[in-house]
Scaffold this motif. Structure first.
Motif, mmCIF file in Angstrom:
data_model
loop_
_atom_site.group_PDB
_atom_site.id
_atom_site.type_symbol
_atom_site.label_atom_id
_atom_site.label_comp_id
_atom_site.label_asym_id
_atom_site.label_seq_id
_atom_site.Cartn_x
_atom_site.Cartn_y
_atom_site.Cartn_z
ATOM 1 N N UNK A 119 17.154 7.318 2.428
ATOM 2 C CA UNK A 119 16.894 6.785 1.137
ATOM 3 C C UNK A 119 16.748 5.302 0.999
ATOM 4 N N UNK A 303 9.710 -7.124 -8.106
ATOM 5 C CA UNK A 303 11.204 -7.388 -7.802
ATOM 6 C C UNK A 303 11.214 -8.279 -6.819
ATOM 7 N N UNK B 11 15.286 15.497 -7.034
ATOM 8 C CA UNK B 11 16.167 15.614 -6.147
ATOM 9 C C UNK B 11 16.719 14.363 -5.499
ATOM 10 N N UNK B 12 17.901 13.839 -5.684
ATOM 11 C CA UNK B 12 18.518 12.589 -5.161
ATOM 12 C C UNK B 12 18.542 11.436 -6.199
ATOM 13 N N UNK B 15 21.878 9.531 -6.942
ATOM 14 C CA UNK B 15 22.192 8.835 -5.450
ATOM 15 C C UNK B 15 21.237 7.701 -5.142
ATOM 16 N N UNK B 16 19.902 7.980 -5.453
ATOM 17 C CA UNK B 16 19.113 6.621 -5.166
ATOM 18 C C UNK B 16 19.596 5.617 -6.023
ATOM 19 N N UNK B 23 23.552 -1.221 -2.347
ATOM 20 C CA UNK B 23 22.773 -1.997 -1.297
ATOM 21 C C UNK B 23 22.350 -3.385 -1.744
ATOM 22 N N UNK B 24 22.197 -3.686 -3.225
ATOM 23 C CA UNK B 24 21.927 -4.867 -3.769
ATOM 24 C C UNK B 24 23.139 -5.659 -4.241
ATOM 25 N N UNK B 53 21.129 -11.866 -9.446
ATOM 26 C CA UNK B 53 20.496 -11.766 -10.762
ATOM 27 C C UNK B 53 20.203 -10.480 -11.118
ATOM 28 N N UNK B 56 16.717 -9.610 -11.595
ATOM 29 C CA UNK B 56 15.911 -8.827 -10.183
ATOM 30 C C UNK B 56 16.622 -7.572 -9.992
ATOM 31 N N UNK B 59 14.568 -5.015 -12.180
ATOM 32 C CA UNK B 59 13.084 -4.741 -11.558
ATOM 33 C C UNK B 59 13.407 -3.821 -10.267
ATOM 34 N N UNK B 60 14.530 -4.228 -9.575
ATOM 35 C CA UNK B 60 14.546 -3.301 -8.392
ATOM 36 C C UNK B 60 14.858 -1.804 -8.867
ATOM 37 N N UNK B 63 11.733 0.064 -10.093
ATOM 38 C CA UNK B 63 10.879 -0.031 -9.030
ATOM 39 C C UNK B 63 11.080 1.555 -8.038
ATOM 40 N N UNK B 65 10.897 5.447 -8.207
ATOM 41 C CA UNK B 65 9.826 6.279 -8.695
ATOM 42 C C UNK B 65 10.379 6.958 -10.016
ATOM 43 N N UNK B 66 11.461 7.647 -9.805
ATOM 44 C CA UNK B 66 11.855 8.416 -11.110
ATOM 45 C C UNK B 66 12.620 7.745 -12.344
ATOM 46 N N UNK B 85 4.819 -8.691 -17.306
ATOM 47 C CA UNK B 85 5.302 -7.548 -16.453
ATOM 48 C C UNK B 85 6.044 -6.506 -17.653
ATOM 49 N N UNK B 86 5.362 -5.560 -17.735
ATOM 50 C CA UNK B 86 5.523 -4.309 -18.582
ATOM 51 C C UNK B 86 7.061 -3.794 -18.231
#
Lengths: 565, 90
Positions: A119, A303, B11-12, B15-16, B23-24, B53, B56, B59-60, B63, B65-66, B85-86
């Motif tokens: 991931x 981002x 799926x996931x 968790x993502x 992570x950020x 921020x 930020x 925006x991450x 990003x 996909x789901x 930026x939409x």
């Protein structure tokens, strides 16, 4: 037809004609389907090399690279190559076998949660739960990998799903290649502000990142340089976006950048950041990076804007549109341009050999001079990688394959294997080190199996040179675990694999070696023995400002020390 | 800081999102996640703490996909967006 065959058909529909992989239990259905396929499968000797080779192929072609491995250890071995693609925004689709759905979650043999494990290093991941979804998932994976900021996408396929039948009468819609998402243009009002900022600036500087090539914006970038006559600096990933020998090129910025590049950044009053991400290796101490500059940040990935450095103007979207819009003649920057070019003349990287031993920068400069301009250099990671960046001239970033964001030793040889398949008939040279080559040494067998004319230039300093350099400079010469002087005889190793090889250990042998590398047949391994104490200059201490870079004039030359003799 | 995220079920997905917070360098202090009745989406309400921020981070998150929509609140004020930026809005 089963789902594995549907997978292969979907890959073919996406235009794939080559895949890199290694078979195993859970991926058997896919390998069975490959027997009846037009896809060319390249059998490597370690899954990490499959990922790196697909990665190198993708970098060289700009297309989506595909690799295949089995579940469990096959998948874990792929992870470094996937992470490398993620760090450098390389489009890839990674196909892994998985244990049957009924066994998932039971700690079955060779079962690992590959979706979860990957991931952090993929753009997206799928587990194909229904055979009927196979083609759609593959096409969606390719769409995601190609769209926007490219990246790797995982497709994990349980074995029972791969064997399950699917309807042969595939609808026409899923027989076609996926189409990347359309790219939006930057905000017109922001573009107008960017134009005004450029007109206002007296010391504007173009800061080029690897995203320009991913955005297919090289022509627009070059047009902007010619129209504005902006001096420019490049990241490692961007070298060659504008030819590195262009008169306005100040070279690479950052830790091992040129003084001209770093001084220009420090003095600039406007930084036009073209698809770079203010990486710490480029910026040094962030608070001291371009301290007087406003920033125009062009990037397709919103981002990235403001992540590390506030942008005064954000141009999010199609870099081609942004660069076209900014390409206007600039008045009043002649004094600044003159200053930048004076720094460039004043602080030339000195490649002069110091003694009778081989001086790697000299060899690389000669290699760069003699190799055709369309030659591809694939690097490993370490001092030799930085010397390539400093001393080899590039006309295109696609000719310089280097592990930028991840800095993965072991990248060079398999990535070059991918490049050999991408560019048959073109000269491909791997520049590697004695540490790096040992991380994927087994791939010499792949070179021989496929008769790839790869030239390997192995720069051997009998140790981990860049680590040794940091220990020397920043850890008071407390050398720790950098000695590789017990490496095998690389000439004999290469010959044992069936690759002709020769050694170069004196400066007066360099010319002959270069002629043989460039003009002789491949494959070939040239084992270059260099001074173990040689360092890469300039260098910025990690965490320090780029303006505080050190060079060998600031440092008393030392004899070889510690374990790296 | 509160963040509300609507995810298309995949799926996931959860968790993502949670992994991205960690992570950020954001810490989750409260979390509620509820799937829509038809099962097609899930809405996550998270209270998070961190020094970076929030814009930020948003925006991450976008990003992923789901992710269909993101709404970010800091106190009573919504965090401003980049021009042009939409954003994916709830």
């Amino acid at each position: 037809m089963n789902a594995a065959a549907a997978l292969v058909r979907a890959l073919e529909a996406e235009g794939v004609d080559i895949v890199f992989g290694y078979p195993g239990g859970a991926i058997l259905p896919v390998y069975d389907a490959l027997v009846d396929s037009k896809l060319r499968h390249i059998l490597v000797r370690h899954e990490q090399a499959a990922a790196f080779a697909a990665n190198g192929w993708a970098r060289a072609t700009g297309q989506v690279g595909v690799c295949i491995a089995t579940s469990g250890p096959g998948a874990t071995n792929l992870v470094t190559g996937i992470a490398d693609a993620f760090a450098d925004s390389v489009p890839m689709v990674i196909i892994t076998g998985q244990v049957a759905t009924g066994l998932m979650g039971t700690d079955a043999f060779q079962e690992l949660d590959v979706l979860g494990m990957t991931m952090p290093v993929v753009k997206h991941g799928f587990v194909v739960r229904r055979a009927a979804d196979m083609a759609d998932v593959v096409h969606e994976a390719f769409r995601i990998a190609r769209s926007g900021r490219p990246g790797p996408v995982l497709v994990d396929i349980p074995k029972d799903v791969a064997y399950a039948p699917v309807d042969d009468r595939v609808p026409p819609s899923v027989r076609l290649a996926s189409v990347p998402d359309p790219v939006k243009s930057p905000d017109p009002e922001a573009l107008a502000r960017a134009v005004r900022a450029m007109e206002r600036a007296r010391k504007p500087l173009l800061y080029i990142g690897g995203g320009v090539r991913r955005a297919r914006a090289i022509p627009e970038l070059r047009a902007l340089v010619e129209t504005t006559r902006l001096p420019f600096v490049s990241t490692l990933m961007a070298l060659g976006s504008v030819p590195t020998d262009h008169p306005l090129s100040l070279g690479m910025l950052g830790m091992h950048g040129t003084k001209a590049a770093n001084y220009a950044v420090q003095e600039a009053d406007l930084l036009v950041c073209a698809c770079a991400r203010f990486d710490d290796r480029a910026t040094g101490k962030l608070a001291d990076f371009a301290p007087h500059a406003e920033v125009i940040h062009i990037d397709i990935d919103a981002a990235e804007v403001g992540k590390l450095r506030r942008a005064n103007v954000a141009l999010v979207g199609d870099a081609r549109v942004a660069l076209r819009e900014l390409a206007r003649p600039l008045e009043s920057i002649e004094p600044w341009r003159t200053q930048c070019l004076q720094w460039k003349r004043q602080y030339v990287l000195d490649p002069s050999p110091r003694d009778a031993r081989v001086h790697a920068p000299t060899l690389l400069r000669r290699l760069s001079d003699r190799a055709p301009r369309d030659a591809t250099f694939a690097c490993d990671v370490g001092q030799h990688q930085m010397w390539v960046a400093q001393h080899v001239q590039f006309d295109s970033p696609d000719r310089h394959l280097t592990s930028g964001g991840l800095g993965a030793m072991g990248f060079g040889v398999p990535a070059a294997i991918g490049a050999c398949f991408a560019r048959p008939g073109s000269l491909v040279i791997t520049v590697t080190g004695d540490g790096s080559i040992m991380m994927n040494l087994q791939e010499l067998a792949t070179i021989v199996r496929y008769a790839l004319p790869l030239r390997i230039v192995l720069v051997d300093n009998r140790g981990l040179g860049l680590v040794r350099q940091w220990q020397e400079l920043f850890h008071e010469e407390r050398y720790s675990e950098i000695d590789l002087s017990d490496n095998p005889d690389f000439v004999r190793v290469a010959e044992a694999f069936g690759i002709p090889a020769f050694r170069v250990d004196r400066a007066d042998q360099v010319e002959h070696a270069v002629e043989r590398i460039v003009g002789g047949p491949g494959p070939l391994l040239c084992h270059v023995v260099v001074d173990p104490a040689a360092n890469v200059w300039p260098i910025v201490k990690p965490g320090a400002a780029n303006s505080s870079m050190l060079d060998d004039d600031h440092k008393t030359p030392r004899p070889a020390a510690g374990g790296a003799r | 800081m509160r963040i509300v995220v609507r995810l298309r079920r995949a799926e996931g997905d959860l968790e993502r999102l949670i992994g991205l917070f960690r992570r950020r360098a954001w810490q989750v202090t409260a979390l509620e996640a509820r799937a829509a009745r038809d099962g097609s989406t899930m809405t996550v309400h998270a209270t998070i703490e961190g020094d970076r921020s929030p814009e930020v981070l948003a925006r991450q998150v976008e990003r992923l996909i789901e992710v269909e929509a993101v709404h970010l609140e800091e106190g009573e004020a919504q965090v401003p967006r980049l021009a042009g930026v939409r954003a994916k809005e709830v």
